[in-house]
Design a protein around this motif. Structure first.
Motif, mmCIF file in Angstrom:
data_model
loop_
_atom_site.group_PDB
_atom_site.id
_atom_site.type_symbol
_atom_site.label_atom_id
_atom_site.label_comp_id
_atom_site.label_asym_id
_atom_site.label_seq_id
_atom_site.Cartn_x
_atom_site.Cartn_y
_atom_site.Cartn_z
ATOM 1 N N TYR A 365 0.840 -1.206 0.000
ATOM 2 C CA TYR A 365 0.000 0.000 0.000
ATOM 3 C C TYR A 365 0.877 1.259 0.000
ATOM 4 C CZ TYR A 365 -4.062 2.905 1.158
ATOM 5 O OH TYR A 365 -5.062 3.837 1.124
ATOM 6 N N LEU A 366 1.988 1.191 0.740
ATOM 7 C CA LEU A 366 2.897 2.329 0.829
ATOM 8 C C LEU A 366 3.858 2.394 -0.359
ATOM 9 C CD1 LEU A 366 3.770 2.086 4.634
ATOM 10 C CD2 LEU A 366 2.506 3.951 3.546
ATOM 11 N N ASN A 367 3.656 1.466 -1.324
ATOM 12 C CA ASN A 367 4.526 1.381 -2.505
ATOM 13 C C ASN A 367 5.990 1.177 -2.102
ATOM 14 O OD1 ASN A 367 5.035 1.284 -5.251
ATOM 15 N ND2 ASN A 367 5.388 3.496 -5.416
ATOM 16 N N LYS A 368 6.193 0.213 -1.206
ATOM 17 C CA LYS A 368 7.547 -0.157 -0.765
ATOM 18 C C LYS A 368 7.794 -1.619 -1.130
ATOM 19 C CE LYS A 368 7.930 3.145 3.062
ATOM 20 N NZ LYS A 368 8.192 3.311 4.523
ATOM 21 N N PRO A 369 8.044 -1.886 -2.426
ATOM 22 C CA PRO A 369 8.193 -3.277 -2.877
ATOM 23 C C PRO A 369 9.353 -4.024 -2.232
ATOM 24 C CG PRO A 369 8.843 -1.723 -4.602
ATOM 25 C CD PRO A 369 8.194 -0.929 -3.524
ATOM 26 N N THR A 370 10.437 -3.318 -1.934
ATOM 27 C CA THR A 370 11.602 -3.978 -1.325
ATOM 28 C C THR A 370 11.263 -4.519 0.055
ATOM 29 O OG1 THR A 370 13.077 -2.463 -2.518
ATOM 30 C CG2 THR A 370 14.020 -3.696 -0.662
ATOM 31 N N GLU A 371 10.606 -3.682 0.868
ATOM 32 C CA GLU A 371 10.225 -4.114 2.212
ATOM 33 C C GLU A 371 9.208 -5.266 2.153
ATOM 34 O OE1 GLU A 371 10.534 -1.100 1.190
ATOM 35 O OE2 GLU A 371 11.515 0.194 2.673
ATOM 36 N N ALA A 372 8.245 -5.151 1.223
ATOM 37 C CA ALA A 372 7.237 -6.207 1.067
ATOM 38 C C ALA A 372 7.903 -7.522 0.669
ATOM 39 C CB ALA A 372 6.199 -5.800 0.029
ATOM 40 N N TYR A 373 8.834 -7.449 -0.271
ATOM 41 C CA TYR A 373 9.543 -8.654 -0.735
ATOM 42 C C TYR A 373 10.363 -9.279 0.396
ATOM 43 C CZ TYR A 373 12.961 -11.564 -3.144
ATOM 44 O OH TYR A 373 13.762 -12.606 -3.522
ATOM 45 N N THR A 374 11.040 -8.445 1.164
ATOM 46 C CA THR A 374 11.872 -8.949 2.269
ATOM 47 C C THR A 374 11.047 -9.747 3.281
ATOM 48 O OG1 THR A 374 13.365 -7.052 2.054
ATOM 49 C CG2 THR A 374 13.455 -8.275 4.116
ATOM 50 N N VAL A 375 9.867 -9.198 3.635
ATOM 51 C CA VAL A 375 8.976 -9.884 4.587
ATOM 52 C C VAL A 375 8.490 -11.209 4.012
ATOM 53 C CG1 VAL A 375 6.738 -9.769 5.749
ATOM 54 C CG2 VAL A 375 8.233 -7.769 5.746
ATOM 55 N N ALA A 376 8.016 -11.182 2.756
ATOM 56 C CA ALA A 376 7.486 -12.388 2.121
ATOM 57 C C ALA A 376 8.575 -13.442 1.922
ATOM 58 C CB ALA A 376 6.840 -12.035 0.788
ATOM 59 N N LYS A 377 9.766 -12.992 1.575
ATOM 60 C CA LYS A 377 10.890 -13.918 1.378
ATOM 61 C C LYS A 377 11.244 -14.627 2.679
ATOM 62 C CE LYS A 377 14.354 -15.563 -1.119
ATOM 63 N NZ LYS A 377 14.096 -16.516 -2.226
ATOM 64 N N LYS A 378 11.265 -13.869 3.762
ATOM 65 C CA LYS A 378 11.557 -14.460 5.073
ATOM 66 C C LYS A 378 10.514 -15.508 5.432
ATOM 67 C CE LYS A 378 12.002 -13.302 9.987
ATOM 68 N NZ LYS A 378 11.891 -12.230 11.009
ATOM 69 N N GLY A 394 4.596 -14.367 -4.221
ATOM 70 C CA GLY A 394 4.173 -14.009 -5.570
ATOM 71 C C GLY A 394 3.503 -12.651 -5.624
ATOM 72 N N LYS A 395 2.738 -12.318 -4.594
ATOM 73 C CA LYS A 395 2.071 -11.009 -4.550
ATOM 74 C C LYS A 395 3.084 -9.865 -4.595
ATOM 75 C CE LYS A 395 -2.163 -12.319 -2.086
ATOM 76 N NZ LYS A 395 -2.944 -12.160 -0.830
ATOM 77 N N THR A 396 4.230 -10.066 -3.952
ATOM 78 C CA THR A 396 5.246 -8.998 -3.939
ATOM 79 C C THR A 396 5.887 -8.836 -5.319
ATOM 80 O OG1 THR A 396 7.112 -10.424 -3.272
ATOM 81 C CG2 THR A 396 5.737 -9.518 -1.512
ATOM 82 N N PHE A 397 5.894 -9.903 -6.113
ATOM 83 C CA PHE A 397 6.454 -9.804 -7.471
ATOM 84 C C PHE A 397 5.606 -8.875 -8.345
ATOM 85 C CE2 PHE A 397 8.587 -14.292 -7.450
ATOM 86 C CZ PHE A 397 9.403 -13.868 -6.419
ATOM 87 N N THR A 398 4.311 -8.843 -8.071
ATOM 88 C CA THR A 398 3.402 -8.053 -8.923
ATOM 89 C C THR A 398 3.593 -6.555 -8.762
ATOM 90 O OG1 THR A 398 1.606 -8.012 -7.281
ATOM 91 C CG2 THR A 398 1.665 -9.887 -8.788
ATOM 92 N N ILE A 399 4.208 -6.125 -7.649
ATOM 93 C CA ILE A 399 4.384 -4.683 -7.425
ATOM 94 C C ILE A 399 5.812 -4.231 -7.699
ATOM 95 C CG2 ILE A 399 2.513 -4.535 -5.740
ATOM 96 C CD1 ILE A 399 4.625 -4.523 -3.519
ATOM 97 N N ASP A 400 6.649 -5.176 -8.153
ATOM 98 C CA ASP A 400 8.037 -4.847 -8.480
ATOM 99 C C ASP A 400 8.248 -5.112 -9.969
ATOM 100 O OD1 ASP A 400 10.822 -4.734 -8.802
ATOM 101 O OD2 ASP A 400 11.150 -5.332 -6.716
ATOM 102 N N ILE A 401 8.516 -4.070 -10.723
ATOM 103 C CA ILE A 401 8.666 -4.185 -12.180
ATOM 104 C C ILE A 401 9.709 -5.228 -12.555
ATOM 105 C CG2 ILE A 401 9.342 -2.928 -14.274
ATOM 106 C CD1 ILE A 401 8.214 -0.389 -12.960
ATOM 107 N N GLU A 402 10.793 -5.298 -11.785
ATOM 108 C CA GLU A 402 11.880 -6.217 -12.104
ATOM 109 C C GLU A 402 11.521 -7.678 -11.846
ATOM 110 O OE1 GLU A 402 15.326 -4.973 -10.001
ATOM 111 O OE2 GLU A 402 15.436 -3.007 -10.984
ATOM 112 N N LEU A 403 10.483 -7.922 -11.037
ATOM 113 C CA LEU A 403 10.119 -9.298 -10.668
ATOM 114 C C LEU A 403 8.838 -9.793 -11.337
ATOM 115 C CD1 LEU A 403 10.869 -9.135 -6.814
ATOM 116 C CD2 LEU A 403 12.241 -10.267 -8.557
#
Length: 525
Positions: A365-378, A394-403
């Motif tokens: 929601y805060l448009n912080k894909p890195t933080e979202a990915y880090t939490v989901a990865k853990k 997978g949800k975090t991949f959808t908000i990161d252009i590179e993923l």
């Protein structure tokens, strides 16, 4: 002296009969007399101590601390350590009641390490958690376990904050007879939960359950494992079994209502459960969290927040209440506030999927894909073969252009693990729709509906057809969803909106039915 002893005995009888004001009045008279007479200090100590006990019963904790402290001053400094330690524990408990954790910890720690009773070590563990010193909490809980190895609730606290079962703790069970061996198995299964070995924990609890068929405590543990694994159908069945065996049992009934909310989607069932729980006890957080679930289903955020706050007042670290408060803040577009509650929930239950999901949604929601990915990865690394956690990743991949190009790969991996995992299918169809691939989204949903026809998949496909203006097909899928769950509000709303489109009527006046169906929570309390 005998006169005072006789009077003190009368006071003790009054206290036993819970006549605290009368005992307090009589003791105040004795205290006045003592100030003018020379009598043994030990008698004086007992008078002050009993007076403070009365104040505690009346919840006058600050006054009680004052009189317990005076009682200690009248005890000789040598040979009476046990009596002094008892009073120190009472003082510490008074500070705890006033939520003065630093002073409580200071008083409890003043009791000699070797003389601390079990209750003090447990209190020190709880205080350490309250002030965020989890390392210290583990130390105190371990000391408590050495004193009482059969205390399963202490094992749970010890393990969830990162404690390990080392050789010294294993040795505690060597002398236990075989007839309580299941306690050792129960603790080992709990250890596996907090090491993210959920399937192994579930299997071990099921072995115990085969020996103690329909034991509600083992059933609750099995249901909890299913809940953590994301298997709502099995969790619902296990909790239903438990509730049928003992309708007055309250532990984790709010989790049951959460599962019921997702699995059944029937507000009346949640409301009925809340009503039952409130009638059993208004002093348990489960009652109010269940009521919050009902309010959320009725989109009444204000009432839901009030119910959750009531639950947190009863237990400020009740994880289901923390999670629901975070979700409410998200619904109110307050992700920063939500993060605070999801993090707190995760600290007190580190294998809680809902808390990880809440954090990912908040950072997204805060448009912080890195933080979202880090939490989901853990989270996904804890259980690499969990369809639930891979979906979160997978949800975090959808908000990161590179993923984004990896979303297809992770979806295929999830389907290899569980081809009927509904949240993943819905997530992937949403992703395809956002990528303007409507035909592919429809194809995916139709494919998996053939294998597993569910209410939510039908509603999702109906919604896509409605969006693409294929109204007859939309109506068909909404009606299928309604057949699967005649109380589905989403299906009813979908049918209503589709029929309006077919008839060409104005769809701005679509709030009447919702208002007519609204049930005021006060009627159920």
């Amino acid at each position: 002296m005998d006169i005072y002893k006789d009077t003190l005995n009368k006071v003790k009888v009054l206290i036993e009969d819970e006549l605290y004001s009368s005992a307090e009045l009589l003791l105040s008279y004795i205290i006045f007399q003592l100030q003018n007479k020379q009598i043994k200090k030990l008698v004086t100590y007992e008078v002050f101590s009993l007076f403070a006990d009365c104040l505690v019963k009346k919840k006058e904790y600050k006054r009680a601390i004052n009189y317990y402290t005076q009682a200690i001053e009248y005890i000789p400094k040598s040979g009476y350590d046990h009596k002094i330690n008892i009073l120190k524990e009472k003082i510490g408990n008074c500070y705890l009641k006033n939520k003065d954790y630093i002073q409580a910890k200071k008083i409890f720690e003043s009791i000699n390490y070797f003389n601390r009773p079990l209750s003090v070590n447990i209190s020190l563990g709880k205080i350490s958690v309250q002030i965020g010193d989890l390392r210290d909490a583990i130390i105190h809980y371990k000391m408590a376990l050495r004193q009482q190895p059969l205390a399963t609730e202490i094992w749970t606290e010890y393990l969830k904050y990162g404690g390990k079962i080392d050789d010294t703790l294993k040795s505690l069970f060597i002398e236990n007879p075989d007839n309580i061996k299941f306690i050792k198995d129960y603790i080992e299964a709990t250890y596996k939960i907090y090491n993210a070995q959920l399937n192994e924990a579930k299997n071990l609890f099921q072995i115990i359950n085969s020996r103690f068929h329909q034991n509600i405590y083992i059933l609750k543990a099995i249901a909890d494992c299913y809940y953590r694994l994301g298997n709502n159908a099995s969790a619902f069945y296990a909790f239903s079994q438990l509730h049928n065996i003992d309708p007055l049992y309250m532990d984790q009934m709010d989790v049951y209502s959460s599962i019921m909310k997702e699995y059944c989607n029937k507000p009346i069932l949640i409301n009925r459960l809340a009503d039952e729980l409130i009638r059993i006890s208004e002093d348990r957080p489960e009652s109010w969290v269940t009521m919050a679930h009902y309010s959320l289903m009725k989109s009444d955020l204000e009432s839901a927040l009030a119910f959750v706050d009531r639950a947190l007042f009863l237990d400020n670290y009740h994880y289901e209440a923390l999670i629901q408060k975070g979700k409410i803040y998200l619904l109110q577009s307050k992700p920063t506030n939500a993060i605070k509650y999801f993090k707190t929930a995760l600290m007190h239950d580190p294998v809680n999927y809902a808390a990880y999901e809440g954090l990912v949604d908040s950072y997204s929601y805060l448009n912080k894909p890195t933080e979202a990915y880090t939490v989901a990865k853990k989270a996904s690394e804890m259980m690499p073969k969990s369809a639930r956690l891979l979906t979160l990743l997978g949800k975090t991949f959808t908000i990161d252009i590179e993923l984004k190009d990896k979303v297809n790969i992770i979806f295929k991996k999830i389907m290899e693990i569980d081809s009927k995992y509904e949240p993943a299918i819905i997530f992937y169809s949403d992703f395809l729709m956002n990528e303007m691939k409507k035909d592919e989204a429809i194809e995916i949903l139709e494919k998996y509906l053939k294998e597993n026809e569910t209410e939510k998949l039908n509603i999702k496909l109906g919604s896509i057809y409605l969006q693409t203006e294929n109204y007859m097909k939309a109506l068909d899928y909404f009606q299928r969803a309604l057949q699967l769950n005649p109380e589905s509000e989403e299906a009813k709303e979908g049918i209503e909106n589709t029929e309006k489109k077919l008839s060409g009527s104005d769809d701005n006046d679509n709030d009447l039915q919702a208002n007519n169906d609204e049930i005021i929570e006060d009627n159920y309390i």
